[in-house]
Scaffold this motif. Sequence first.
Motif, short mmCIF file in Angstrom:
data_model
loop_
_atom_site.label_atom_id
_atom_site.label_comp_id
_atom_site.label_asym_id
_atom_site.label_seq_id
_atom_site.Cartn_x
_atom_site.Cartn_y
_atom_site.Cartn_z
N GLN A 80 41.43 23.29 41.47
CA GLN A 80 40.91 22.15 42.22
C GLN A 80 39.53 22.40 42.83
OE1 GLN A 80 43.97 21.56 45.11
NE2 GLN A 80 45.38 20.61 43.66
N CYS A 81 39.07 23.61 42.83
CA CYS A 81 37.79 23.89 43.50
C CYS A 81 36.77 24.45 42.51
CB CYS A 81 38.00 24.85 44.67
SG CYS A 81 38.48 26.49 44.16
N GLU A 82 35.62 24.75 43.01
CA GLU A 82 34.56 25.36 42.20
C GLU A 82 34.94 26.83 41.96
OE1 GLU A 82 31.68 26.32 39.92
OE2 GLU A 82 31.84 24.22 40.57
N VAL A 83 35.38 27.16 40.76
CA VAL A 83 35.92 28.48 40.46
C VAL A 83 34.90 29.59 40.71
CG1 VAL A 83 35.40 28.49 37.99
CG2 VAL A 83 37.36 29.77 38.85
N ASP A 84 33.62 29.34 40.47
CA ASP A 84 32.61 30.37 40.71
C ASP A 84 32.56 30.77 42.18
OD1 ASP A 84 31.92 30.51 38.05
OD2 ASP A 84 30.24 29.11 38.23
N THR A 85 32.84 29.83 43.07
CA THR A 85 32.86 30.12 44.50
C THR A 85 33.99 31.11 44.82
OG1 THR A 85 31.98 27.94 45.00
CG2 THR A 85 33.04 29.10 46.80
N VAL A 86 35.14 30.93 44.20
CA VAL A 86 36.27 31.84 44.43
C VAL A 86 35.94 33.23 43.88
CG1 VAL A 86 38.74 32.24 44.09
CG2 VAL A 86 37.90 29.90 44.34
N PHE A 87 35.39 33.29 42.67
CA PHE A 87 34.98 34.58 42.11
C PHE A 87 33.99 35.27 43.05
CE2 PHE A 87 36.44 33.16 37.85
CZ PHE A 87 37.08 34.32 37.43
N ASP A 88 32.99 34.53 43.53
CA ASP A 88 31.97 35.11 44.41
C ASP A 88 32.58 35.63 45.71
OD1 ASP A 88 30.05 34.54 42.52
OD2 ASP A 88 29.30 32.75 43.55
N LYS A 89 33.51 34.87 46.31
CA LYS A 89 34.15 35.30 47.55
C LYS A 89 34.94 36.58 47.34
CE LYS A 89 35.47 32.58 50.87
NZ LYS A 89 36.04 31.56 51.75
N VAL A 90 35.65 36.66 46.24
CA VAL A 90 36.44 37.86 45.95
C VAL A 90 35.51 39.06 45.73
CG1 VAL A 90 38.01 38.95 44.29
CG2 VAL A 90 38.47 36.63 45.12
N MET A 91 34.47 38.87 44.93
CA MET A 91 33.53 39.98 44.70
C MET A 91 32.87 40.40 46.01
SD MET A 91 33.57 41.12 41.60
CE MET A 91 32.02 41.94 41.30
N ASP A 92 32.51 39.45 46.85
CA ASP A 92 31.93 39.80 48.16
C ASP A 92 32.92 40.59 48.99
OD1 ASP A 92 29.55 38.53 47.49
OD2 ASP A 92 29.98 36.72 48.65
N GLY A 93 34.19 40.19 48.96
CA GLY A 93 35.22 40.92 49.69
C GLY A 93 35.36 42.34 49.20
N LEU A 94 35.31 42.54 47.89
CA LEU A 94 35.39 43.88 47.32
C LEU A 94 34.15 44.71 47.67
CD1 LEU A 94 36.80 42.92 43.81
CD2 LEU A 94 37.99 44.28 45.55
N LYS A 95 33.00 44.07 47.76
CA LYS A 95 31.76 44.77 48.10
C LYS A 95 31.71 45.15 49.59
CE LYS A 95 28.94 42.53 44.56
NZ LYS A 95 27.90 41.50 44.32
N GLU A 96 32.48 44.46 50.42
CA GLU A 96 32.43 44.68 51.87
C GLU A 96 33.51 45.63 52.39
OE1 GLU A 96 32.56 40.71 53.40
OE2 GLU A 96 30.59 40.23 52.58
N SER A 97 34.63 45.74 51.70
CA SER A 97 35.72 46.59 52.17
C SER A 97 35.36 48.06 52.04
CB SER A 97 36.99 46.31 51.36
OG SER A 97 37.97 47.29 51.64
N GLY A 98 35.66 48.82 53.06
CA GLY A 98 35.41 50.26 53.02
C GLY A 98 36.20 50.97 51.93
N PHE A 99 37.29 50.36 51.49
CA PHE A 99 38.14 50.98 50.47
C PHE A 99 37.66 50.68 49.04
CE2 PHE A 99 40.82 50.73 54.19
CZ PHE A 99 41.39 52.00 54.22
N THR A 100 36.85 49.66 48.86
CA THR A 100 36.44 49.27 47.51
C THR A 100 34.92 49.16 47.34
OG1 THR A 100 36.68 46.93 48.13
CG2 THR A 100 38.58 47.99 47.08
N LYS A 101 34.20 49.21 48.42
CA LYS A 101 32.75 48.98 48.40
C LYS A 101 31.99 49.90 47.45
CE LYS A 101 28.76 48.85 51.48
NZ LYS A 101 28.34 48.87 52.89
N ARG A 102 32.17 51.19 47.61
CA ARG A 102 31.38 52.16 46.84
C ARG A 102 31.57 51.97 45.34
NH1 ARG A 102 30.16 58.27 48.08
NH2 ARG A 102 29.49 58.93 46.02
#
Length: 116
Positions: A80-102
């Motif tokens: 129902q939403c803009e799928v690219d926005t969801v992909f971007d949010k998830v990738m941003d979350g992975l880039k920001e978490s101390g466990f997954t960032k590096r």
Amino acid sequence: MELEINGEVYQFVFGFGFVKEMNKRFAIDGRGMKMNAGIDTVVTNLYMGDIEILVEVLKVANLTEKPRVSEKDIIEHIGQCEVDTVFDKVMDGLKESGFTKRKTLKLVEEIEKGQK
């Protein structure tokens, strides 16, 4: 990271539990060695736009949280939403978490370098 799905706000955490579960799901066994490939698999497939991985990532990232979102609701939300926005949010979350960032930043750099 949070998403509003059907009027309810859900939390998605890319912490140690997330990494451990992804490594369990995407381990590579060979010649008596086990290699953890969870984040490698997730980031590569998300970067390529794999919807199935997107759904799996959201399910696992929400496993430790309350309220819990169903797979059905995740799929409907993505539809129902803009799928690219969801992909971007998830990738941003992975880039920001101390466990997954590096690892995420290194993989994205390698993928983008390979595309040039």
